[in-house]
Design a protein around this motif. Structure first.
Motif, PDB file in Angstrom:
ATOM      1  N   LEU A 134      44.884  49.191  53.209  1.00 40.39           N
ATOM      2  CA  LEU A 134      44.077  48.801  52.055  1.00 40.39           C
ATOM      3  C   LEU A 134      44.166  47.288  51.923  1.00 40.39           C
ATOM      4  N   ARG A 135      43.131  46.699  51.332  1.00 37.04           N
ATOM      5  CA  ARG A 135      43.193  45.278  51.001  1.00 37.04           C
ATOM      6  C   ARG A 135      42.956  45.117  49.510  1.00 37.04           C
ATOM      7  N   LEU A 136      43.936  44.551  48.842  1.00 36.35           N
ATOM      8  CA  LEU A 136      43.809  44.256  47.422  1.00 36.35           C
ATOM      9  C   LEU A 136      43.288  42.832  47.240  1.00 36.35           C
ATOM     10  N   SER A 137      42.529  42.655  46.175  1.00 36.31           N
ATOM     11  CA  SER A 137      42.012  41.332  45.829  1.00 36.31           C
ATOM     12  C   SER A 137      42.482  40.954  44.436  1.00 36.31           C
ATOM     13  N   CYS A 138      42.712  39.670  44.241  1.00 36.29           N
ATOM     14  CA  CYS A 138      43.064  39.128  42.929  1.00 36.29           C
ATOM     15  C   CYS A 138      42.173  37.917  42.690  1.00 36.29           C
ATOM     16  N   ALA A 139      41.167  38.100  41.848  1.00 38.41           N
ATOM     17  CA  ALA A 139      40.235  37.022  41.531  1.00 38.41           C
ATOM     18  C   ALA A 139      40.749  36.242  40.326  1.00 38.41           C
ATOM     19  N   ALA A 140      40.882  34.941  40.489  1.00 42.65           N
ATOM     20  CA  ALA A 140      41.418  34.086  39.432  1.00 42.65           C
ATOM     21  C   ALA A 140      40.307  33.322  38.734  1.00 42.65           C
ATOM     22  N   SER A 141      40.477  33.120  37.448  1.00 43.14           N
ATOM     23  CA  SER A 141      39.547  32.285  36.694  1.00 43.14           C
ATOM     24  C   SER A 141      40.330  31.499  35.651  1.00 43.14           C
ATOM     25  N   GLY A 142      39.806  30.345  35.300  1.00 44.71           N
ATOM     26  CA  GLY A 142      40.484  29.496  34.326  1.00 44.71           C
ATOM     27  C   GLY A 142      41.463  28.523  34.951  1.00 44.71           C
ATOM     28  N   PHE A 143      41.678  28.642  36.247  1.00 45.77           N
ATOM     29  CA  PHE A 143      42.523  27.705  36.977  1.00 45.77           C
ATOM     30  C   PHE A 143      42.176  27.854  38.451  1.00 45.77           C
ATOM     31  N   THR A 144      42.654  26.914  39.275  1.00 45.75           N
ATOM     32  CA  THR A 144      42.412  27.014  40.712  1.00 45.75           C
ATOM     33  C   THR A 144      43.702  27.345  41.447  1.00 45.75           C
ATOM     34  N   LEU A 145      43.556  27.919  42.618  1.00 45.67           N
ATOM     35  CA  LEU A 145      44.707  28.422  43.359  1.00 45.67           C
ATOM     36  C   LEU A 145      45.644  27.323  43.839  1.00 45.67           C
ATOM     37  N   ASP A 146      45.175  26.075  43.850  1.00 47.45           N
ATOM     38  CA  ASP A 146      46.063  24.988  44.255  1.00 47.45           C
ATOM     39  C   ASP A 146      46.894  24.486  43.082  1.00 47.45           C
ATOM     40  N   TYR A 147      46.816  25.204  41.959  1.00 49.34           N
ATOM     41  CA  TYR A 147      47.556  24.790  40.771  1.00 49.34           C
ATOM     42  C   TYR A 147      48.803  25.638  40.542  1.00 49.34           C
ATOM     43  N   GLY A 200      47.373  40.251  35.783  1.00 54.88           N
ATOM     44  CA  GLY A 200      46.151  41.022  35.848  1.00 54.88           C
ATOM     45  C   GLY A 200      46.392  42.434  35.330  1.00 54.88           C
ATOM     46  N   GLN A 201      45.354  43.258  35.353  1.00 53.14           N
ATOM     47  CA  GLN A 201      45.425  44.561  34.718  1.00 53.14           C
ATOM     48  C   GLN A 201      46.012  45.642  35.609  1.00 53.14           C
ATOM     49  N   GLY A 202      46.192  45.416  36.885  1.00 56.99           N
ATOM     50  CA  GLY A 202      46.779  46.400  37.781  1.00 56.99           C
ATOM     51  C   GLY A 202      45.744  47.263  38.469  1.00 56.99           C
ATOM     52  N   THR A 203      46.074  47.668  39.692  1.00 54.13           N
ATOM     53  CA  THR A 203      45.210  48.567  40.456  1.00 54.13           C
ATOM     54  C   THR A 203      46.109  49.598  41.146  1.00 54.13           C
ATOM     55  N   ASN A 224      38.382  31.394  45.105  1.00 52.96           N
ATOM     56  CA  ASN A 224      39.472  31.445  44.116  1.00 52.96           C
ATOM     57  C   ASN A 224      40.082  32.837  44.037  1.00 52.96           C
ATOM     58  N   THR A 225      40.330  33.407  45.201  1.00 46.15           N
ATOM     59  CA  THR A 225      40.796  34.781  45.301  1.00 46.15           C
ATOM     60  C   THR A 225      41.961  34.869  46.282  1.00 46.15           C
ATOM     61  N   VAL A 226      42.937  35.684  45.914  1.00 37.88           N
ATOM     62  CA  VAL A 226      44.080  35.974  46.784  1.00 37.88           C
ATOM     63  C   VAL A 226      43.977  37.425  47.229  1.00 37.88           C
ATOM     64  N   TYR A 227      44.331  37.672  48.473  1.00 37.65           N
ATOM     65  CA  TYR A 227      44.259  39.011  49.046  1.00 37.65           C
ATOM     66  C   TYR A 227      45.643  39.485  49.462  1.00 37.65           C
ATOM     67  N   LEU A 228      45.830  40.790  49.409  1.00 37.23           N
ATOM     68  CA  LEU A 228      47.031  41.409  49.955  1.00 37.23           C
ATOM     69  C   LEU A 228      46.572  42.494  50.921  1.00 37.23           C
ATOM     70  N   GLN A 260      42.852  33.906  33.728  1.00 30.94           N
ATOM     71  CA  GLN A 260      42.619  35.347  33.877  1.00 30.94           C
ATOM     72  C   GLN A 260      42.733  35.748  35.342  1.00 30.94           C
ATOM     73  N   LEU A 261      43.245  36.970  35.537  1.00 38.39           N
ATOM     74  CA  LEU A 261      43.370  37.531  36.872  1.00 38.39           C
ATOM     75  C   LEU A 261      42.760  38.919  36.879  1.00 38.39           C
ATOM     76  N   GLN A 262      41.991  39.203  37.921  1.00 38.31           N
ATOM     77  CA  GLN A 262      41.350  40.510  38.051  1.00 38.31           C
ATOM     78  C   GLN A 262      41.754  41.116  39.383  1.00 38.31           C
ATOM     79  N   ALA A 263      42.580  42.159  39.329  1.00 40.86           N
ATOM     80  CA  ALA A 263      43.022  42.842  40.549  1.00 40.86           C
ATOM     81  C   ALA A 263      42.094  44.007  40.858  1.00 40.86           C
ATOM     82  N   SER A 264      41.845  44.226  42.142  1.00 40.22           N
ATOM     83  CA  SER A 264      40.982  45.335  42.557  1.00 40.22           C
ATOM     84  C   SER A 264      41.334  45.734  43.984  1.00 40.22           C
ATOM     85  N   GLY A 265      40.760  46.853  44.430  1.00 42.55           N
ATOM     86  CA  GLY A 265      40.923  47.276  45.812  1.00 42.55           C
ATOM     87  C   GLY A 265      41.853  48.448  46.032  1.00 42.55           C
TER      88      GLY A 265
END
Length: 124
Positions: A17-30, A115-118, A76-80, A2-7
């Motif tokens: 602006l800074r966007l965030s993408c929180a990941a779950s169910g896997f790790t970012l090194d995957y 993710g669901q989009g922001t 476990n979050t990526v930022y833009l 799952q991915l959750q985008a926000s910001g």
């Protein structure tokens, strides 16, 4: 997975602006994480990507020098980070992941999970 985008939000031209993408169910090194955007009436386009292995980054020409992608493995979050925003940056921004993202970083079809989009609106 799952991915959750926000910001997202409304910002004036030249703003940030800074966007965030929180990941779950896997790790970012995957898997790699990509950011895409879709403006009204246009195709969804790749904006940026950060690879899973060595953290290599990729950018569309239209955002180079203005956007920066990064990741925090502990969260476990990526930022833009988006600076010097322009009206043409207005779009819904999505984060995505999948096993092929590292090979085709800005190709929409390389990503399987979205993710669901922001919404980002750049306007005075």
């Amino acid at each position: 997975v799952q991915l959750q985008a926000s910001g997202g939000g409304l910002v004036q031209p030249g703003g940030s602006l800074r966007l965030s993408c929180a990941a779950s169910g896997f790790t970012l090194d995957y898997y790699a994480i990509g950011w895409f955007r879709q403006a009204p009436g246009k195709e969804r386009e790749g904006v940026s990507c950060i690879s899973s292995s060595d953290g290599s980054t990729y950018y569309a020409d239209s955002v180079k020098g203005r956007f920066t992608i990064s990741r925090d493995n502990a969260k476990n979050t990526v930022y833009l980070q988006m600076n010097s925003l322009k009206p043409e940056d207005t779009a819904v921004y999505y984060c995505a992941t999948g096993p092929s993202g590292s090979y085709y970083p800005l190709l929409r079809s390389a990503y399987d999970y979205w993710g669901q989009g922001t919404q980002v609106t750049v306007s005075s």
